[in-house]
Design a protein around this motif. Structure first.
Motif, PDB file in Angstrom:
ATOM      1  N   ASP A  16      -3.909 -13.920  -3.035  1.00 14.53           N
ATOM      2  CA  ASP A  16      -3.194 -12.757  -2.519  1.00 14.53           C
ATOM      3  C   ASP A  16      -2.167 -13.214  -1.489  1.00 14.53           C
ATOM      4  OD1 ASP A  16      -2.708 -10.007  -2.390  1.00 14.53           O
ATOM      5  OD2 ASP A  16      -4.019  -9.735  -0.660  1.00 14.53           O
ATOM      6  N   GLU A  71      -9.596  -2.040   6.018  1.00 13.55           N
ATOM      7  CA  GLU A  71     -10.474  -2.199   4.857  1.00 13.55           C
ATOM      8  C   GLU A  71      -9.958  -3.238   3.873  1.00 13.55           C
ATOM      9  OE1 GLU A  71     -12.037   1.795   3.246  1.00 13.55           O
ATOM     10  OE2 GLU A  71     -10.404   2.306   4.631  1.00 13.55           O
ATOM     11  N   TYR A  72      -8.644  -3.270   3.632  1.00  9.04           N
ATOM     12  CA  TYR A  72      -8.151  -4.188   2.604  1.00  9.04           C
ATOM     13  C   TYR A  72      -8.238  -5.640   3.032  1.00  9.04           C
ATOM     14  CZ  TYR A  72      -3.446  -5.342   4.468  1.00  9.04           C
ATOM     15  OH  TYR A  72      -2.401  -5.825   5.208  1.00  9.04           O
ATOM     16  N   LYS A  73      -8.321  -5.884   4.347  1.00  6.06           N
ATOM     17  CA  LYS A  73      -8.480  -7.260   4.825  1.00  6.06           C
ATOM     18  C   LYS A  73      -9.944  -7.708   4.728  1.00  6.06           C
ATOM     19  CE  LYS A  73      -4.474  -6.817   7.878  1.00  6.06           C
ATOM     20  NZ  LYS A  73      -3.576  -7.867   7.356  1.00  6.06           N
ATOM     21  N   ARG A  74     -10.837  -6.780   4.560  1.00  6.40           N
ATOM     22  CA  ARG A  74     -12.231  -6.977   4.139  1.00  6.40           C
ATOM     23  C   ARG A  74     -13.076  -7.790   5.118  1.00  6.40           C
ATOM     24  NH1 ARG A  74     -12.345  -7.815  -2.364  1.00  6.40           N
ATOM     25  NH2 ARG A  74     -11.612  -9.893  -1.840  1.00  6.40           N
ATOM     26  N   LYS A 120      -3.013  -6.674  -2.301  1.00  8.33           N
ATOM     27  CA  LYS A 120      -2.918  -5.742  -1.176  1.00  8.33           C
ATOM     28  C   LYS A 120      -2.215  -6.340   0.046  1.00  8.33           C
ATOM     29  CE  LYS A 120      -5.159  -2.639  -3.490  1.00  8.33           C
ATOM     30  NZ  LYS A 120      -4.421  -1.505  -4.085  1.00  8.33           N
ATOM     31  N   GLU A 121      -2.395  -7.632   0.288  1.00  7.72           N
ATOM     32  CA  GLU A 121      -1.767  -8.272   1.449  1.00  7.72           C
ATOM     33  C   GLU A 121      -0.367  -8.723   1.073  1.00  7.72           C
ATOM     34  OE1 GLU A 121      -1.237  -8.690   4.792  1.00  7.72           O
ATOM     35  OE2 GLU A 121      -3.299  -9.410   4.994  1.00  7.72           O
ATOM     36  N   SER A 134      -8.450 -10.827   1.658  1.00  6.01           N
ATOM     37  CA  SER A 134      -7.977  -9.499   1.263  1.00  6.01           C
ATOM     38  C   SER A 134      -8.094  -9.306  -0.249  1.00  6.01           C
ATOM     39  CB  SER A 134      -6.518  -9.323   1.678  1.00  6.01           C
ATOM     40  OG  SER A 134      -5.722 -10.383   1.175  1.00  6.01           O
ATOM     41  N   THR A 135      -8.185  -8.048  -0.656  1.00  3.43           N
ATOM     42  CA  THR A 135      -8.207  -7.726  -2.080  1.00  3.43           C
ATOM     43  C   THR A 135      -6.894  -8.159  -2.716  1.00  3.43           C
ATOM     44  OG1 THR A 135      -9.436  -5.751  -1.448  1.00  3.43           O
ATOM     45  CG2 THR A 135      -8.683  -5.891  -3.731  1.00  3.43           C
ATOM     46  N   TYR A 177     -11.622  -1.288  -2.205  1.00  8.12           N
ATOM     47  CA  TYR A 177     -11.056  -2.637  -2.080  1.00  8.12           C
ATOM     48  C   TYR A 177     -11.939  -3.718  -2.711  1.00  8.12           C
ATOM     49  CZ  TYR A 177      -7.730  -0.187   0.738  1.00  8.12           C
ATOM     50  OH  TYR A 177      -6.764   0.702   1.153  1.00  8.12           O
ATOM     51  N   LEU A 229       0.847  -1.193   0.000  1.00  6.46           N
ATOM     52  CA  LEU A 229       0.000   0.000   0.000  1.00  6.46           C
ATOM     53  C   LEU A 229       0.882   1.242   0.000  1.00  6.46           C
ATOM     54  CD1 LEU A 229      -2.572  -1.081   2.753  1.00  6.46           C
ATOM     55  CD2 LEU A 229      -2.764  -1.373   0.282  1.00  6.46           C
TER      56      LEU A 229
END
Length: 846
Positions: free
Chosen positions: A706, A585-588, A684-685, A680-681, A785, A391
């Motif tokens: 990911d 947020e990216y871990k959703r 991103k991870e 995650s998206t 995301y 990120l």
């Protein structure tokens, strides 16, 4: 080296609960005088009296924990002295690991396993009539870390010692951890994590190695006797760094390494004149300011004061650590600056310690009068840098005015590094100002800022990502021009976890079963690939039954924790669907929530719907200033509470958000998990390590391609993992075309109904915008995301999970193969790769 014990597995039956407490008045069994149990028992009783002023009648569980810890520490410190003696005598090359976080958890059982004293300690306390569970639960988690970065560092320390690599970890001796989390009406409420209030038996203070740290001030030019000018950093303020050592014992070896943590102290302890004049607050002001530096992990950086404190923290621990490294190097009479980088390897764990590049250069230039070229050669040969994020917004930057105020001399040095870097860039890409802007250490355009990731890349001889996909994306997307400028500098080191804590310690029932089939843990817990031997039992019905009985017993234990912490009754026969990680947020976590709402709505519309009963387990903390993440937490809690109390669905869904997620809680959740949420998206991870811990304990992964999910899938096989969603190229294509979440919202009736439901006041009557921030992020906020884009694929993958879980034999086989095939993800493998490819670090047997 003493021969390893044949077994250190726990003695409890495979599926039995802990035994009932025994009266403290029970008489110990008589044993021979050379019995190790009796020796340890005597040491426990001695420490109970001499260190705690207690006897067996008055001692409380915490007293027994401290006394036992001190008895074990005696043996660890004996090994530490021997280890350090050998390292010093042989003048070994050492690794120095710089990390702002070490998420150690509890050390009691881990140290007992690693020293081979686990069985002896249990027996000694049992003979004394002491309840084991009450003793082990007396220890609090060390508040030295937050998430995966800190837990990785802790795993690495364990592996370094286990593999006999000479190493010292450096960090900060935080008085307060991140925070203790409580839920009030669904809201996250933060309380101070005063983990050090009563101290810890595992550390030793080393006041003789206290170090001065200078900050602030100004730079002036002074002239030497030859008329040459030199910069001098003057009018500085000084704080003291006091080291606290925590010994790190290896498993099945005599090696004991160190974790050295720095506590800040003021040089101005007390102003007696001010005190006697009635200025009581002023009298201790300077002392309080000096001690603030190591007061708390991650001070809130929403304010300028918070930003300044973070920068001071980072420089404080870097300065202390480098001084200590240099002192250690020069205490050997054969050492000099000429062989410094032959004896010293320093690893920067993310960008937090990146200022070390400028600090070591300053020491060489200003204090030892090195020419720039020679000093720079020493610096770059010494440092390696691990990147932990894809990120761009997470790459640390410091505003130049702030950096200059705190570290004026370092500002000059960073600018000079950058000037020389720009000369190299100009030579490679003449006249390409765009390349210069990208590679520069100084971000221009608006407020100037120093890019610490760029400084770490330029100042290190090796830069590594932490998963194969992550490293590929580092080279392709995040640092492509640096990869071009420095061919071969970037490499991959996929993360790993220590099997000692994340199987041997946290899952004693499974440990016992594995030991029965594959032999002593001293074999497989030091070589996790040995677990491949379980593959031959994957189709064995009897083994499947044993394996799943263990899983159910672990789920029953977790059900007890859920009842105690959340007040929710759950069935161990339900599928335990687990998402435990930092709230981001990216871990959703909000994608998981949409699925929960989907199942809930389907059940409300058809109460007889045949679905596998599920318990959704969450554990996560949101950063205090991260408002959207806190809104997601509240949404999960409030919606979960409604679901838990709704009799219309007959208990088919339960939601448990366990408060104050931490290592010791993870050790209870992970062995009980059926399904591991790694959603995650894509892209991103960086890696993830929770995915590895859960898979090792027989939890099946549902995830995107990911981070390390890609490699986990390669190891366990496509039939034993549930992959869904967009891949990295798909995400990139959507971004390039202009992603619009409204398209997915409009095209999927069920999704639209769920999102509208979430945005209504149904779950919060009279509070129509309770989840407004979350609802906005999904639609008008652009859904950064890609939650809505992945929703349908995720729901379909969950339907495959439901079908697989109904086939008990199939599920058992998949779970067994996950445990059997994730040996690659041992941190021992990771550390061996670092030692070979980055640190050139030989092992030294003790």
């Amino acid at each position: 080296m003493p021969a390893p014990k044949k077994s250190t597995s726990k003695t409890a039956p495979a599926i039995a609960p802990a035994s009932a407490p025994v009266s403290p008045a029970a008489v110990p069994q008589r044993r021979s005088t050379d019995d190790p149990v009796q020796s340890l028992q005597q040491a426990i009783l001695r420490n109970l009296t001499s260190a705690l002023a207690r006897d067996r009648v008055t001692a409380k569980p915490r007293d027994w924990w401290i006394a036992t810890s001190l008895a074990v520490r005696e043996q660890i410190l004996t090994r530490l002295i021997k280890t350090q003696g050998v390292h010093n005598k042989e003048n070994v090359r050492r690794l120095y690991y710089l990390s702002l976080e070490y998420l150690m958890g509890r050390l009691f059982e881990n140290n007992l396993y690693n020293t081979g004293l686990y069985d002896e300690a249990r027996t000694a306390l049992k003979d004394l009539g002491v309840d084991w569970e009450s003793v082990r639960e007396s220890e609090v988690d060390m508040g030295l870390g937050n998430g995966g970065l800190g837990r990785l560092a802790a795993c690495f320390l364990d592996s370094l010692a286990t593999l006999d690599f000479p190493a010292i970890g450096y960090g900060i001796h935080y008085e307060f951890g991140l925070f203790k989390q409580e839920f009030v009406h669904g809201h996250q409420v933060e309380h101070p994590d005063n983990w050090m209030i009563f101290g810890t038996p595992w550390e030793v203070v080393r006041p003789e190695y206290t170090t001065d740290v200078k900050i602030y001030g100004r730079v002036e030019n002074v002239f030497d006797n030859n008329g040459n000018s030199h910069p001098r950093w003057t009018d500085t303020k000084t704080i003291l760094g006091v080291p606290y050592d925590i010994p790190i014992a290896g498993y099945g070896t005599a090696t004991v390494n160190l974790l050295r943590l720095w506590a800040s102290r003021s040089t101005e302890e007390f102003d007696l004149v001010a005190f006697n004049s009635g200025g009581y607050v002023d009298a201790v002001r300077e002392k309080a300011i000096g001690e603030t530096v190591s007061k708390v992990l991650y001070p809130n950086d929403k304010t300028e004061n918070g930003k300044e404190l973070r920068l001071v923290q980072q420089y404080f621990f870097v300065s202390c650590s480098l001084r200590d490294i240099i002192r250690r190097h020069f205490r050997h009479e054969g050492n000099s600056w000429e062989n410094f980088d032959d004896k010293v390897a320093v690893q920067l764990n993310d960008t937090h310690p990146a200022v070390a590049v400028a600090e070591l250069l300053r020491i060489l230039l200003d204090e030892h009068n090195f020419a720039w070229e020679k000093a720079w050669s020493i610096v770059t040969n010494t440092f390696g840098y691990t990147n932990h994020t894809l990120l761009p917004e997470a790459l640390e930057k410091w505003g130049v005015p702030l950096f200059t105020r705190v570290l004026p001399r370092h500002t000059q040095i960073v600018y000079e590094i950058n000037r020389r870097l720009m000369e190299v860039v100009e030579a490679k890409w003449p006249g390409d100002n765009k390349k210069k802007a990208i590679l520069s250490l100084v971000e221009e355009g608006g407020a100037k800022a120093f890019r610490m990731a760029n400084l770490a890349v330029v100042g290190s001889h090796a830069v590594n990502g932490v998963a194969a996909l992550h490293t590929e994306l580092l080279k392709k997307d995040l640092f492509p021009d640096f990869d071009n400028l420095y061919p071969g500098k970037f490499q991959n080191k996929t993360n790993g976890i220590t099997p000692r804590r994340w199987l041997l310690d946290c899952n004693p029932r499974l440990t016992k079963l594995i030991t029965e089939k594959l032999g002593s843990p001293t074999i497989w817990a030091r070589d996790l690939d040995v677990l491949r031997g379980l593959e031959k039992f994957a189709d064995d019905k009897a083994f499947q039954k044993e394996f799943m009985a263990i899983k159910r017993a672990n789920k029953q234990d977790l059900a007890t924790v859920i009842k105690a912490d959340c007040g929710v009754d759950v069935s161990p026969d339900a599928l335990f669907d687990v998402q435990i990680k930092r709230l981001h947020e990216y871990k959703r976590q909000h994608l998981n929530l949409l699925h929960i709402l989907t199942l809930y709505r389907r059940l409300l519309q058809n109460p007889s719907l045949d679905i596998v009963p599920r318990v959704f387990v969450f554990g996560a903390k949101a950063a205090p200033g991260y408002d959207l993440a806190k809104n997601i937490i509240r949404a999960i809690n409030v919606i979960g509470d409604r679901i838990n109390k709704d009799d219309r669905i007959n208990g088919k869904l339960k939601v448990a958000f366990l408060p104050n997620y931490r290592v010791s809680l993870a050790e209870k959740i992970i062995p009980a998990s059926d399904l591991s949420e790694q959603i995650s998206t894509a892209g991103k991870e960086a890696s993830g390590t929770g995915n590895m811990k859960l898979a090792l304990n027989g939890s099946l992964t549902i995830g995107t391609l990911d981070g390390a999910n890609v490699e986990i899938g390669e190891e366990v096989g496509d039939d034993n993992i549930f992959i869904f969603g967009l891949k990295v190229p798909d995400v990139e294509k959507l971004d390039a075309e202009g992603y619009n979440p409204w398209n997915y919202y409009g095209a999927d009736d069920e999704l639209r109904a769920i999102v509208d439901w979430l945005g209504s006041d149904y779950f919060t009557p009279g509070e129509s915008h309770a989840f407004g921030a979350l609802h906005h992020s999904l639609l008008d906020g652009g859904d950064p995301y890609k939650v809505l884009a992945d929703y349908r694929s995720y729901v379909q993958a969950q339907e495959k999970v439901d079908a697989a879980y109904r086939d008990t034999s199939r599920w058992a086989k998949m779970a067994i193969l996950n445990t059997a095939r994730v040996g690659k993800f041992s941190s021992d493998r990771t550390i061996r790769e670092y030692a070979k490819d980055i640190w050139s670090l030989p092992s030294v047997a003790i």
